[in-house]
Design a protein around this motif. Sequence first.
Motif, PDB file in Angstrom:
ATOM      1  N   THR A 137       7.694 -45.406  12.872  1.00  0.00           N
ATOM      2  CA  THR A 137       7.905 -44.089  13.302  1.00  0.00           C
ATOM      3  C   THR A 137       9.121 -44.382  14.407  1.00  0.00           C
ATOM      4  O   THR A 137       9.817 -45.279  14.081  1.00  0.00           O
ATOM      5  N   TYR A 138       9.576 -43.410  14.845  1.00  0.00           N
ATOM      6  CA  TYR A 138      10.615 -43.365  16.029  1.00  0.00           C
ATOM      7  C   TYR A 138      10.188 -43.271  17.341  1.00  0.00           C
ATOM      8  O   TYR A 138      11.060 -42.868  18.341  1.00  0.00           O
ATOM      9  N   THR A 139       9.104 -43.703  17.817  1.00  0.00           N
ATOM     10  CA  THR A 139       8.735 -43.717  19.036  1.00  0.00           C
ATOM     11  C   THR A 139       9.458 -44.652  19.943  1.00  0.00           C
ATOM     12  O   THR A 139      10.052 -45.585  19.395  1.00  0.00           O
TER      13      THR A 139
ATOM     14  N   HIS B  35      18.758 -44.234  26.104  1.00  0.00           N
ATOM     15  CA  HIS B  35      20.329 -44.269  25.771  1.00  0.00           C
ATOM     16  C   HIS B  35      20.479 -43.787  24.360  1.00  0.00           C
ATOM     17  O   HIS B  35      21.498 -43.276  24.121  1.00  0.00           O
ATOM     18  N   THR B  36      19.850 -44.515  23.320  1.00  0.00           N
ATOM     19  CA  THR B  36      19.931 -44.214  22.031  1.00  0.00           C
ATOM     20  C   THR B  36      19.803 -42.393  21.667  1.00  0.00           C
ATOM     21  O   THR B  36      20.528 -41.789  21.079  1.00  0.00           O
ATOM     22  N   LYS B  37      18.689 -41.937  22.186  1.00  0.00           N
ATOM     23  CA  LYS B  37      18.236 -40.499  22.254  1.00  0.00           C
ATOM     24  C   LYS B  37      19.384 -39.560  22.958  1.00  0.00           C
ATOM     25  O   LYS B  37      19.535 -38.408  22.552  1.00  0.00           O
TER      26      LYS B  37
ATOM     27  N   ALA C 247      23.163 -34.831   3.183  1.00  0.00           N
ATOM     28  CA  ALA C 247      22.155 -35.678   2.268  1.00  0.00           C
ATOM     29  C   ALA C 247      22.169 -37.215   2.494  1.00  0.00           C
ATOM     30  O   ALA C 247      21.488 -37.939   2.418  1.00  0.00           O
ATOM     31  N   GLU C 248      23.603 -37.516   2.455  1.00  0.00           N
ATOM     32  CA  GLU C 248      23.861 -38.967   2.702  1.00  0.00           C
ATOM     33  C   GLU C 248      23.372 -39.636   3.771  1.00  0.00           C
ATOM     34  O   GLU C 248      22.800 -40.906   3.874  1.00  0.00           O
ATOM     35  N   GLU C 249      23.436 -38.905   4.990  1.00  0.00           N
ATOM     36  CA  GLU C 249      23.018 -39.273   6.243  1.00  0.00           C
ATOM     37  C   GLU C 249      21.590 -39.611   6.447  1.00  0.00           C
ATOM     38  O   GLU C 249      21.198 -40.394   6.843  1.00  0.00           O
ATOM     39  N   HIS C 250      21.019 -38.588   5.720  1.00  0.00           N
ATOM     40  CA  HIS C 250      19.267 -38.821   5.755  1.00  0.00           C
ATOM     41  C   HIS C 250      19.151 -39.815   4.712  1.00  0.00           C
ATOM     42  O   HIS C 250      18.187 -40.596   4.897  1.00  0.00           O
ATOM     43  N   ARG C 251      19.691 -40.055   3.769  1.00  0.00           N
ATOM     44  CA  ARG C 251      19.682 -41.279   2.757  1.00  0.00           C
ATOM     45  C   ARG C 251      19.968 -42.571   3.656  1.00  0.00           C
ATOM     46  O   ARG C 251      19.167 -43.441   3.234  1.00  0.00           O
ATOM     47  N   HIS C 252      20.852 -42.510   4.460  1.00  0.00           N
ATOM     48  CA  HIS C 252      21.112 -43.811   5.092  1.00  0.00           C
ATOM     49  C   HIS C 252      19.767 -44.065   6.179  1.00  0.00           C
ATOM     50  O   HIS C 252      19.380 -45.169   6.159  1.00  0.00           O
TER      51      HIS C 252
ATOM     52  N   ASN D 185      15.671 -49.700  12.658  1.00  0.00           N
ATOM     53  CA  ASN D 185      14.765 -48.485  13.095  1.00  0.00           C
ATOM     54  C   ASN D 185      15.843 -47.689  14.098  1.00  0.00           C
ATOM     55  O   ASN D 185      15.632 -46.412  13.847  1.00  0.00           O
ATOM     56  N   THR D 186      16.333 -48.114  15.034  1.00  0.00           N
ATOM     57  CA  THR D 186      17.351 -47.604  15.690  1.00  0.00           C
ATOM     58  C   THR D 186      18.617 -47.019  15.089  1.00  0.00           C
ATOM     59  O   THR D 186      18.707 -45.910  15.156  1.00  0.00           O
ATOM     60  N   LEU D 187      19.114 -47.656  14.068  1.00  0.00           N
ATOM     61  CA  LEU D 187      20.293 -47.267  13.087  1.00  0.00           C
ATOM     62  C   LEU D 187      19.505 -46.242  12.336  1.00  0.00           C
ATOM     63  O   LEU D 187      20.295 -45.078  12.252  1.00  0.00           O
ATOM     64  N   SER D 188      18.442 -46.067  11.929  1.00  0.00           N
ATOM     65  CA  SER D 188      17.793 -45.221  11.082  1.00  0.00           C
ATOM     66  C   SER D 188      17.781 -43.977  11.684  1.00  0.00           C
ATOM     67  O   SER D 188      17.920 -43.021  11.352  1.00  0.00           O
ATOM     68  N   TYR D 189      17.015 -43.941  12.841  1.00  0.00           N
ATOM     69  CA  TYR D 189      17.136 -43.034  13.971  1.00  0.00           C
ATOM     70  C   TYR D 189      18.363 -42.169  14.163  1.00  0.00           C
ATOM     71  O   TYR D 189      18.238 -40.881  14.114  1.00  0.00           O
TER      72      TYR D 189
END
Length: 202
Positions: free
Chosen positions: A76-78, A87-89, A53-58, A22-26
């Motif tokens: 979600t990304y909560t 740190h991720t955000k 588009a490809e980043e969204h697809r990833h 989920n973190t990678l997806s975020y």
Amino acid sequence: MQIQAILENIVNDNVLHSKWLNTLSYMENAGAKKISASEHKEQVNLIILKHAAEEHRHAYYLKKQLDKLDGDLCKTYTNDELLTPNHTKFYLNALDVAVCRYLKEEFDLIGCELKFAAYLFVTYAIEVRADELYPVYQDVLTKAGSKVNVKSIILEEEGHLEEMINQLQTFSADWEKHADVVVKMEQNMFADWIQNLGKQVS
């Protein structure tokens, strides 16, 4: 703690692994939004559209990989569904700000030109990182016999890096000198991020 050891700890725990995906997806989604935000109102080429588009697809693909893990997690990304959420955000935004400041001083750019230059250099640094991180993650997945797979992302990220190099060569004859500075910025921020990640998953 080394990246591989951190990833082994993550992959061996379904809850941590879900949050990692989920973190990678975020981060992929945040990158896609950054690309779109950097677009000129009219001067948008095919490569930029393809890349966004490809980043969204990833981001979508990584989120879908959650189905291969047990449980009904990370919808979600909560913050409680991410690893090291603060740190991720902070990571991508901080890199973007630092690179904009550097490019403004070096090239005297403003407005759309600065946004586009930042897109080139930030994306280059992130693609260099992706080329290092995803293969290590895939190796850990393979050794663990996990159903999760990121091989398609690895191939596309390699293509992205080549595209960014081509665009940077057009942008400046001295692009490598400036790219090295930006990559060092990213390395420092990534080191901080991975250190905090290691603390959370150890």
